[in-house]
Design an enzyme around this catalytic site. Sequence first.
Site, PDB file in Angstrom:
ATOM      1  N   ASP A   1       1.243   4.159  -3.030  1.00 32.76           N
ATOM      2  CA  ASP A   1       0.655   5.610  -2.676  1.00 32.76           C
ATOM      3  C   ASP A   1       1.996   6.493  -2.637  1.00 32.76           C
ATOM      4  OD1 ASP A   1      -1.563   4.403  -1.805  1.00 32.76           O
ATOM      5  OD2 ASP A   1      -1.235   4.529   0.403  1.00 32.76           O
TER       6      ASP A   1
ATOM      7  N   GLU B   1       0.844  -1.184   0.055  1.00 33.62           N
ATOM      8  CA  GLU B   1       0.068   0.078   0.039  1.00 33.62           C
ATOM      9  C   GLU B   1       0.805   1.317   0.034  1.00 33.62           C
ATOM     10  OE1 GLU B   1      -3.691   0.371   0.236  1.00 33.62           O
ATOM     11  OE2 GLU B   1      -2.717   2.363  -0.498  1.00 33.62           O
TER      12      GLU B   1
ATOM     13  N   ASP C   1     -16.777  12.525 -18.275  1.00 32.54           N
ATOM     14  CA  ASP C   1     -17.658  11.621 -17.837  1.00 32.54           C
ATOM     15  C   ASP C   1     -17.180  10.130 -18.239  1.00 32.54           C
ATOM     16  OD1 ASP C   1     -19.988  10.888 -16.751  1.00 32.54           O
ATOM     17  OD2 ASP C   1     -21.050  12.008 -18.241  1.00 32.54           O
ATOM     18  N   ILE C   2     -17.643   9.238 -17.212  1.00 35.39           N
ATOM     19  CA  ILE C   2     -17.491   7.790 -17.488  1.00 35.39           C
ATOM     20  C   ILE C   2     -18.852   7.228 -17.469  1.00 35.39           C
ATOM     21  CG2 ILE C   2     -16.270   5.719 -16.450  1.00 35.39           C
ATOM     22  CD1 ILE C   2     -14.323   7.981 -16.996  1.00 35.39           C
TER      23      ILE C   2
ATOM     24  N   GLY D   1     -23.376  11.841 -16.577  1.00 30.59           N
ATOM     25  CA  GLY D   1     -23.469  12.520 -15.376  1.00 30.59           C
ATOM     26  C   GLY D   1     -22.973  11.815 -14.084  1.00 30.59           C
TER      27      GLY D   1
ATOM     28  N   SER E   1      -7.037   2.499  -3.950  1.00 33.18           N
ATOM     29  CA  SER E   1      -5.798   2.979  -3.451  1.00 33.18           C
ATOM     30  C   SER E   1      -5.084   3.598  -4.550  1.00 33.18           C
ATOM     31  CB  SER E   1      -5.039   1.776  -2.796  1.00 33.18           C
ATOM     32  OG  SER E   1      -5.806   1.549  -1.583  1.00 33.18           O
TER      33      SER E   1
ATOM     34  N   ASP F   1     -22.648   9.253 -11.292  1.00 34.45           N
ATOM     35  CA  ASP F   1     -23.185   8.180 -10.926  1.00 34.45           C
ATOM     36  C   ASP F   1     -22.331   7.431  -9.772  1.00 34.45           C
ATOM     37  OD1 ASP F   1     -20.754   6.327 -11.946  1.00 34.45           O
ATOM     38  OD2 ASP F   1     -21.046   7.520 -13.800  1.00 34.45           O
TER      39      ASP F   1
END
Length: 642
Positions: free
Chosen positions: A310, A306, A600-601, A619, A559, A621
């Site tokens: 990061d 992790e 937008d996805i 839009g 992550s 979601d």
Amino acid sequence: MKLSLLALIGFAAYASAAPAPPSSHVVHEKREVQHQKWARRDLKLNRDAVIPMSIGLTQSNLDKGYDYLMDVSHPQSPNYGKHWSLEKIAETFAASPETLTAVKEWLTGSGIAEDRIRLSKGRNWFKFNATVEEAESLLRTEYGIYTNVETGNDHLACEEYSVPAHIQEHIDFIKPTVHFDAYVKPKRTRRDLQRREINERDMKVKPFPIAHPGVAVTPEVTYSLANCYEYTTPECLRALYNFSNGTLDVSSYGIVEYTPVAHRQADLNLFYSNLQRQIPSGYAPVVDSIDGGTISVPESEDNNGEADLDIEYAIALVYPQKVTVYQTGDTVEGASFGNFLDALDASYCSGDDSTYDATYPDPESGGYTGSEACGTITPASVISTSYGYNEADLPASYEVRQCNEYMKLGLAGTTFLFSSGDYGVAGNGGQCCSKAKCAGGRYNSGSSGTFNPAFPATCPYITSVGATQIKPNTAVTATAPEEACETVIYSGGGFSNVFPMPDYQSSAVASYFSSHKPSYSATQYNNSETVRGYPDVAANGANFVVALDGSLVLLYGTSCSAPTFGSVITLINEQRISAGKSAVGFINPTIYENPSAFNDITSGGNQGCGTKGFTAVSGWDPVTGLGTPDYEKLLSVFMALP
Ligand SMILES: *[C@@H]1O[C@H](CO)[C@@H](O)[C@H](O)[C@H]1NC(C)=O
Ligand SMILES: *[C@@H]1O[C@H](CO)[C@@H](O)[C@H](O)[C@H]1NC(C)=O
Ligand SMILES: *[C@@H]1O[C@H](CO)[C@@H](O)[C@H](O)[C@H]1NC(C)=O
Ligand SMILES: *[C@@H]1O[C@H](CO)[C@@H](O)[C@H](O)[C@H]1NC(C)=O
């Protein structure tokens, strides 16, 4: 926990029943469902044993907190960017004189002498030591010892407690009572850390030439913009989100890690030499140790995965801005979000207790012997955290109090980003709830049941980041190259069981329901259209090339997304600060007003709990929020603000 349980367990053989609450008392908190993880032991407590009690007082002006925050964060506000000092914040929200008087009168009238009662610095906690007998009588309850069946740890708790009716409005909650321990766990488990070794021959036969800077590594894979759909690199993210590297060192970026998870400098060096060559080997983040936090941990995928992910991406994307790692908790106890917040804001301290939060100093168990961090850290302008709970792991009162703290730190000008979870509409580990609202954390294996939202992803005062991926065989430069992440992980998203819908997202969420109403029933999620929807935004979370324990591997998850999105905001702060403006602080009111600054996805979903989950649509979601950032467009939005 710090209480000596031996001291608590007595040999008295008499049966003690909790006295019935007199009519003037009302039950303040009650555990709705027995938590599976905790078993009450059949032990009598020593009635003279001493318990450290904390009473969380109702704070003043919390009902105005949202408006105060909008005043400094809403793009149309004349006070945009005029963040508050921590002193002004503490003063504004401290308990009122009426609250202090009412609670103190109740305590002294119940036999707790005034000189035993201490008021915290932030004027929001009363603390005192009480015997088991005193505490049981004060709260009309019966304490017992509960054992965590997984860890064997013992905790002191009760099933419910009561306070006089006229006191209830002055008290948030009292500890220790009905609450149980729930330390912070990294979002990704081993399943998510599923790694594909990029170059098996290099891995096994010869270690990467860390000690030979300048010697070209010739792996079989050449990372390029052409294969970003298989190998995500910093270069891919810059291409996807329309930004280039930083140039100044004026803005600040914080990454939170909870020991024993910690980065390895050797991995950072390996990463730079492969993927970000202008950063010199040895370039290190600032490590701020909180409550004994240390990066000296045994090398392992679980410990380093992790943090390496990061920090490698945060540094690569914002360099030469400084990255600070808030390394929180010692190697013995670990720590909680509460411990971290204590370090940022002295007015939040004193609220910890051993049921949720680590307690220091901790000499008996060989842990950190210093005192707890309290207001010792100056928060960075942007702070990204890739850890989380399920909402149902913790009592709502605890979550509301912690969420309000993010509101306060937003007032102070910090942007908080949290990953939205890696299990779609299910909770950590893919678990769902066998009962509506997940009361008491009663989880099932995840093939059916009620959706299981994440905390603090659902707190309305943070920005929650979901995950996307590049569509297979698609160029980064293609029109709409991304969809919701469905490789290894599914983007956490859905609707809160705790937090109401904030105004800033009401019109986006209303459009979602009016055009794309999901078919699920109220037993699957709160479909009242009045609760907080998450995530707010998204960024790539698939196939991240990470240097981990000496080799390059691929990692997946929100992550990846949160540190990436945080880097974009940090680069926007770089430009604002160098133009003499403030950092952006809480961004949600601005981003929901400017959805066109996002890509937008509109495909992919976040399956879980035996369903397809929600679907990404045009839009906002509950899979990818408003979408992924377009740095240039977001920059012009934020540069146009005062
Ligand atoms: C409670 O007792 C402990 C141990 O004696 C002490 O350290 C602590 O300061 C006491 N707390 C209060 C509020 O008096
Ligand atoms: C920014 O990127 C360019 C081109 O990749 C590189 O030459 C330059 O050194 C970078 N500058 C910084 C400060 O990273
Ligand atoms: C959904 O949330 C609303 C608003 O908090 C609440 O009134 C309602 O009881 C919730 N519905 C369910 C089924 O829990
Ligand atoms: C990048 O930003 C510029 C400036 O806003 C914009 O014209 C352009 O369309 C953006 N590029 C992409 C790929 O969206």
